[in-house]
Design an enzyme around this catalytic site. Structure first.
Site, PDB file in Angstrom:
ATOM      1  N   ARG A 148       0.860  -1.180   0.000  1.00  0.00           N
ATOM      2  CA  ARG A 148       0.000   0.000   0.000  1.00  0.00           C
ATOM      3  C   ARG A 148       0.899   1.233   0.000  1.00  0.00           C
ATOM      4  NH1 ARG A 148      -1.948  -3.735   3.728  1.00  0.00           N
ATOM      5  NH2 ARG A 148      -4.065  -4.514   3.321  1.00  0.00           N
ATOM      6  N   LYS A 173      -1.875  -2.895   7.523  1.00  0.00           N
ATOM      7  CA  LYS A 173      -3.276  -2.787   7.893  1.00  0.00           C
ATOM      8  C   LYS A 173      -3.615  -3.853   8.931  1.00  0.00           C
ATOM      9  CE  LYS A 173      -7.829  -2.280   5.755  1.00  0.00           C
ATOM     10  NZ  LYS A 173      -8.571  -2.299   4.464  1.00  0.00           N
ATOM     11  N   HIS A 279      -3.299   2.483  -5.269  1.00  0.00           N
ATOM     12  CA  HIS A 279      -3.843   1.186  -4.844  1.00  0.00           C
ATOM     13  C   HIS A 279      -4.173   0.296  -6.039  1.00  0.00           C
ATOM     14  CE1 HIS A 279      -4.930  -0.906  -1.177  1.00  0.00           C
ATOM     15  NE2 HIS A 279      -5.972  -1.420  -1.793  1.00  0.00           N
ATOM     16  N   ARG A 282      -1.529  -2.180  -6.539  1.00  0.00           N
ATOM     17  CA  ARG A 282      -1.619  -3.343  -5.640  1.00  0.00           C
ATOM     18  C   ARG A 282      -2.589  -4.374  -6.216  1.00  0.00           C
ATOM     19  NH1 ARG A 282      -1.206  -5.096  -0.148  1.00  0.00           N
ATOM     20  NH2 ARG A 282      -3.165  -5.838   0.748  1.00  0.00           N
ATOM     21  N   HIS A 305      -3.515 -10.359   3.612  1.00  0.00           N
ATOM     22  CA  HIS A 305      -4.933 -10.545   3.907  1.00  0.00           C
ATOM     23  C   HIS A 305      -5.120 -11.581   5.004  1.00  0.00           C
ATOM     24  CE1 HIS A 305      -6.198  -9.089  -0.390  1.00  0.00           C
ATOM     25  NE2 HIS A 305      -5.941  -8.094   0.431  1.00  0.00           N
ATOM     26  N   TYR A 314      -9.692 -11.299  -6.674  1.00  0.00           N
ATOM     27  CA  TYR A 314      -8.796 -11.146  -7.816  1.00  0.00           C
ATOM     28  C   TYR A 314      -8.908 -12.290  -8.826  1.00  0.00           C
ATOM     29  CZ  TYR A 314      -6.755  -7.536  -4.913  1.00  0.00           C
ATOM     30  OH  TYR A 314      -6.577  -6.413  -4.130  1.00  0.00           O
TER      31      TYR A 314
END
Length: 331
Positions: A148, A173, A279, A282, A305, A314
């Protein structure tokens, strides 16, 4: 009536509510961005209810405020969740009051949108129009690592391992650390860039500067670490700035807005019709790895994640032409 957060006229009076909120946030070592967001939401909540003190309000008022955000303001689900987190923090950590479970809140709906993904050719066209070498290096790292934008500008020298060709992303995150690859094609450029940054850091030390921000606990445990080379930012700011919390004068990291503006301008000049932000790179990183045959668990770990279901979005690129179905027009 004084507005929330205004300092009292007498030093004998207790701190205003928003000052108490800021103090508690800092004691919990939350980021400055979180502090700014929480203070903003609490202020909006107070004004929404006619400047009533939150201690005089509770479940019904919180539900009313959050529902209005969703129904009348049409905020996103993540924005409403942030507002809720701010109010829960206020009541639990500052007012020491527990709110009953909020069952009457109209929840903002999270739209099921697919991420914008650039083709490999579009990525190369984007790179072509980023003229600043520093920003070009940062943008290429975003695509080459899946970081990010804030993870990129906050990257520390010690977390770049050229021997293992990897980067350690700290405090991503959700407060998680993870490891991602260092693209071989960028290793030489990054080493040359760090030599320039090292010379700048040495000059700062000679001036009596050279200190970088450290998380509170680390700053206490390692008081000399802030001047050490390993803790410096890979992408330092061009000049010094004053820390709004401590008042210390330091060289902060590169402003992420510079990266955002560079990507936006490059996308316009490259005539990319898709909406492009940092982003997007990414998203493109993850999609191109899956196209290349890497398994989804590997991509999940590289992105950081928690749940593979987040990464599953994705896989839409693998189902070209409507889940791989051949159109009857082409049959």
């Amino acid at each position: 009536m004084n507005s929330p957060g205004v300092a009292p006229a007498s030093s004998d009076r207790p701190p205003k509510l928003l000052d108490q909120l800021r103090e508690r946030i800092r004691l919990k070592h939350y980021s400055r961005r979180t502090e700014q967001a929480y203070v903003q939401w609490v202020r909006r909540y107070i004004y929404f209810h006619g400047k009533r003190h939150p201690a005089e309000m509770g479940k019904a008022e919180v539900e009313s405020f959050l529902t209005t955000l969703a129904v009348e303001r049409n905020v996103t689900a993540s924005t409403q969740s942030q507002a809720l987190s701010a109010l829960l923090f206020l009541y639990r950590e500052v007012l020491h009051l527990d709110l009953p479970w909020l069952t009457e809140v109209t929840r903002a709906k999270k739209p099921a949108r697919l991420p914008t993904v650039l083709t490999r050719d579009e990525v190369q066209r984007l790179f072509k129009y980023i003229e600043d070498p520093l920003l070009d290096l940062a943008v290429r790292l975003l695509y080459g690592t899946g970081m990010r934008v804030m993870e990129c500008v906050r990257l520390r020298v010690k977390d770049v391992d050229f021997a293992r060709r990897e980067l350690v992303v700290r405090d991503g995150k959700g407060g998680k650390d993870r490891v991602t690859m260092l693209p071989a094609s960028l290793a030489g450029r990054l080493q040359a860039h760090l030599r320039v940054v090292k010379a700048q850091h040495d000059a700062d030390l000679a001036m009596g500067r050279g200190e970088v921000w450290l998380p509170d606990a680390l700053a206490v445990k390692y008081p000399n670490a802030a001047r050490e080379w390993g803790w410096q930012y890979v992408f330092p700011a061009a000049g010094f700035s004053v820390d709004p919390r401590s008042g210390a004068v330091r060289r902060h990291h590169l402003d992420e807005k510079r990266v955002q503006r560079a990507v936006r301008r490059a996308a316009q000049r490259a005539q990319l019709v898709k909406p492009v932000t940092p982003h997007t790179l990414r998203h493109s990183f993850a999609t191109h790895l899956l196209e290349g045959g890497y398994d989804i668990r590997t991509v999940q770990e590289l992105l950081g994640h928690s749940d593979v279901s987040t990464t599953m979005i994705y896989t839409h690129v693998l189902n070209r032409g409507g889940r791989g179905v051949v159109s009857p027009l082409d049959a």
